[in-house]
Enzyme design. Structure first.
Site: not given
Length: 262
Positions: A77-78, A104, A170, A174
């Site tokens: 889990d990042v 990713n 999001y 990004k």
């Protein structure tokens, strides 16, 4: 022909002998396609994903095809710094080196900003931006200590440049990945590490289909000059290029993998 995917490109041994870590690598999306492409190019790959069952299935399938000595897996889990550290420690422990990292892992969602909760905002930012930061930091620390160079490729998105309704969290994440990529590249150049990113527009896979309406997919596909969405392996091809020696003078760049009309 417009609307028809091109033939699959075979491997050419571009990454023979390299060790790679790929996050969110289970399943049929960009991460899974990237893991396969890295293996086809000769790398050893440590797969990681937060979904343990899917990760085991991916590991078993790829190990059967490419050899168990070239495929490892570790759930991660990042958002958990301890588990991120364990992931990169395992790569070095198993293979003695860390050459390539593909960040990713990301999380999306749809909510208009006026109705978005703090929890929705924080969750997307923590996985997509903070997770990339944690993995980048862990990789750079180990690559700097080893003194043998290396390559990082982050997965951004065209929404980091372009507005799309319901995607404020999001898009912000990004755009942050893009900025993180540029800053990390400037710092890492001193010890021979390159950091770049890809920015896909629309790569369709089963998970995306489950969380996106057919109407939105049709609208997004209509924006593509080729009249179709990208196959995940087409994005993976660009990641392989950035990970290989063919991009030796590229760092701090965000490469758009898109056929969108201007």
């Amino acid at each position: 022909m417009t609307g028809t995917p091109p033939p699959y490109v075979p491997g050419h041994g571009l990454l023979a002998g390299r060790t790679a870590v790929v996050t969110a690598a289970a399943g049929a999306g960009i991460g899974g396609a990237t893991a396969r492409r890295l293996l086809e190019e000769g790398a050893r790959v440590l797969l990681s994903d937060a979904h343990g069952r899917r990760l085991k299935e991916s590991e078993a399938g790829l190990a059967a095809e490419f050899g168990a000595d070239r495929v490892d897996a570790l759930p991660c889990d990042v958002t958990d710094e301890t588990r991120v550290a364990a992931l990169f420690d395992l790569a070095v422990e198993r293979h003695g080196r860390l050459d390539i990292v593909v960040n990713n892992a990301g999380l999306g969602g749809t909510a208009d900003l006026a109705d978005m909760t703090d929890e929705q905002w924080d969750r997307v930012l923590d996985v997509t931006l903070n997770g990339t930061f944690r993995c980048t930091r862990a990789a750079l620390r180990r690559m700097r200590a080893a003194g043998a160079g290396g390559v990082l490729v982050n997965n951004a998105s065209v929404v980091g440049w372009r507005a799309q309704r319901g995607q404020a969290h999001y898009a912000a994440a990004k755009a942050g990945v893009m900025a993180l990529t540029r800053c990390a590249a400037v710092e890492a150049a001193a010890y021979g590490v390159r950091v770049n990113a890809v920015s896909p527009s629309l790569a369709v896979h089963p998970h995306l289909v489950k969380v996106t309406t057919p109407e939105l997919l049709e609208e997004l596909t209509a924006r593509e000059a080729f009249g179709r969405y990208a196959e995940p392996w087409e994005v993976a091809n660009v990641i392989v290029f950035l990970a290989s020696g063919y991009s030796s003078y590229l760092t701090g760049e965000v490469v758009s993998v898109s056929s969108q009309h201007a």
